[in-house]
Design a protein around this motif. Structure first.
Motif, PDB file in Angstrom:
ATOM      1  N   ASN A 165       1.381  -1.189   0.628  1.00  0.00           N
ATOM      2  CA  ASN A 165      -0.129   0.173  -0.290  1.00  0.00           C
ATOM      3  C   ASN A 165       1.247   1.269   0.480  1.00  0.00           C
ATOM      4  O   ASN A 165       2.133   1.248   0.489  1.00  0.00           O
ATOM      5  N   TYR A 166       0.967   2.454  -0.612  1.00  0.00           N
ATOM      6  CA  TYR A 166       1.007   3.326  -0.621  1.00  0.00           C
ATOM      7  C   TYR A 166       1.199   3.524   0.699  1.00  0.00           C
ATOM      8  O   TYR A 166      -0.105   4.318   1.306  1.00  0.00           O
ATOM      9  N   LEU A 167       2.067   5.003   1.118  1.00  0.00           N
ATOM     10  CA  LEU A 167       1.654   5.315   2.803  1.00  0.00           C
ATOM     11  C   LEU A 167       2.716   6.447   3.011  1.00  0.00           C
ATOM     12  O   LEU A 167       3.274   7.340   1.935  1.00  0.00           O
ATOM     13  N   GLY A 185       2.445  11.839  10.785  1.00  0.00           N
ATOM     14  CA  GLY A 185       3.062  11.300   9.318  1.00  0.00           C
ATOM     15  C   GLY A 185       2.931  12.630   8.466  1.00  0.00           C
ATOM     16  O   GLY A 185       2.145  13.497   8.682  1.00  0.00           O
ATOM     17  N   LEU A 186       3.497  12.540   6.801  1.00  0.00           N
ATOM     18  CA  LEU A 186       3.157  13.765   6.293  1.00  0.00           C
ATOM     19  C   LEU A 186       1.454  13.921   6.006  1.00  0.00           C
ATOM     20  O   LEU A 186       0.794  13.315   6.085  1.00  0.00           O
ATOM     21  N   SER A 187       2.114  15.798   6.253  1.00  0.00           N
ATOM     22  CA  SER A 187       0.329  16.089   5.803  1.00  0.00           C
ATOM     23  C   SER A 187      -0.171  16.187   4.496  1.00  0.00           C
ATOM     24  O   SER A 187      -1.058  16.353   4.836  1.00  0.00           O
ATOM     25  N   GLY A 188       0.334  15.639   3.762  1.00  0.00           N
ATOM     26  CA  GLY A 188       0.149  15.570   2.090  1.00  0.00           C
ATOM     27  C   GLY A 188      -0.417  13.840   1.875  1.00  0.00           C
ATOM     28  O   GLY A 188      -0.967  13.573   2.798  1.00  0.00           O
ATOM     29  N   ALA A 189      -0.056  13.834   0.466  1.00  0.00           N
ATOM     30  CA  ALA A 189      -0.525  12.369  -0.141  1.00  0.00           C
ATOM     31  C   ALA A 189       0.517  11.458   0.692  1.00  0.00           C
ATOM     32  O   ALA A 189       1.665  11.742   1.076  1.00  0.00           O
ATOM     33  N   LYS A 190      -0.067   9.933   0.663  1.00  0.00           N
ATOM     34  CA  LYS A 190       0.813   9.091   1.068  1.00  0.00           C
ATOM     35  C   LYS A 190       1.604   9.583  -0.680  1.00  0.00           C
ATOM     36  O   LYS A 190       1.877  10.160  -1.831  1.00  0.00           O
TER      37      LYS A 190
END
Length: 333
Positions: A165-167, A185-190
């Protein structure tokens, strides 16, 4: 010669002279595009893509990757003063591609990746003084490839990637304690195969792909607060009237002389464009293209006042060249 003919010839001469002067004035007003590439000593190992690199004490270290037919575990040092490559002790983990690497506290670190069958989460420390490897605690997130990594204030950071899966998770490694701690975690997209760089004590992550989409967000991480800030996306909606690089994966980034540079990658085809990023203004300026072949999945690093790009791929072809970028020279492209 009659008066009419003499008058016409005079007009032609004056027009030609004015046009010539105007052309010279226009050329003198053009600003030179700074940023020049110079080919350096070819990488001494086999051509490859999706390798890792880091720098310690003015030298670059590079290894692992994919030759097109096999995954690799050889490891090399580049000395810019000698413009020469030296073979070092092989990476002792499984041969792999799509791993991450960073340097902290005078040591190098390589981990995660894909060995052709399995996603990996083992991590290894390299000591350049003794040319030896030591296995450290496994990465505390899931086994993955195509993550991003960076080093801030002598701590390593690893996040995002693909584990089936994308993370978008994000982890800190502290060499002093030998432990991993999960951060916000990143505030944008996986994403998988994004780019990352560090400037003035903060980390920046962008690009990559998520379910076939080339991501356009650009994120800033502040380790002092453990928080993220979303900068303007790389699209027309966010940057109307501004220049900006197209969203891409497998790009290369490095920082030289207080500017970040984004080079190559893929947006469906291998790229050769070069972009300078001013962190303070959040603005991009396009430079003349990279003078090597268009490519993706290259390695990039900075030493002193120069940026470097090595290896990479275009389709099934792998590269073994090395190029040095000087942002202060006029381009001769």
């Amino acid at each position: 010669m009659n008066i009419t003919l003499r008058f016409l010839l005079t007009l032609i001469f004056v027009g030609f002279t004015l046009g010539t002067l105007s052309s010279c004035d226009s050329d003198s007003d053009d600003e030179a595009v700074l940023g020049d590439w110079e080919k350096r000593s070819d990488f001494a190992g086999v051509a490859r893509s999706a390798a890792v690199a880091f720098t310690i004490d003015g030298k670059a270290y590079m290894g692992t990757g994919h030759s097109g037919s096999a995954r690799l575990q050889d490891f090399w040092q580049y000395d810019p003063d000698q413009n020469a490559w030296f073979r070092k002790a092989d990476f002792p983990g499984a041969a792999r591609s799509g791993a991450v690497g960073f340097a902290a506290n005078g040591m190098g670190y390589i981990g995660t990746g894909y060995d052709g069958t399995n996603n990996l989460k083992d991590f290894w420390q390299y000591d350049p003084a003794t040319d030896t490897w030591t296995q450290i605690a496994d990465f505390a997130g899931s086994a993955r490839y195509g993550a991003v990594a960076m080093s801030i204030d002598e701590k390593g950071y690893v996040g995002a990637g693909y584990d089936g899966n994308y993370l978008k998770d994000f982890w800190q490694y502290d060499p002093a304690s030998g432990t991993w701690v999960e951060k916000v975690g990143l505030s944008g997209a996986k994403r998988v195969n994004g780019f990352a760089f560090v400037f003035n004590g903060k980390g920046y992550i962008g690009g990559g792909r998520n379910n076939g989409i080339f991501e356009s967000d650009l994120l800033e991480y502040d380790p002092a607060t453990g928080s993220w800030r979303n900068l303007k996306n790389l699209n027309e909606t966010a940057r109307e009237g501004e220049a900006y690089p197209s969203p891409r994966a497998f790009a290369t980034a490095f920082v030289v002389n207080d500017k970040a540079y984004l080079v190559s990658g893929t947006n469906g085809a291998a790229l050769s464009d070069v972009w300078e990023y001013d962190v303070a203004s959040d603005l991009w300026v396009q430079k003349d293209p990279f003078e090597g072949s268009p490519r993706e999945a290259a390695v990039g690093f900075a030493i002193g006042n120069y940026g470097y790009i090595a290896t990479g791929a275009s389709g099934t072809y792998r590269f073994d060249d090395l190029w040095r970028f000087d942002p202060t020279l006029d381009s001769d492209y």
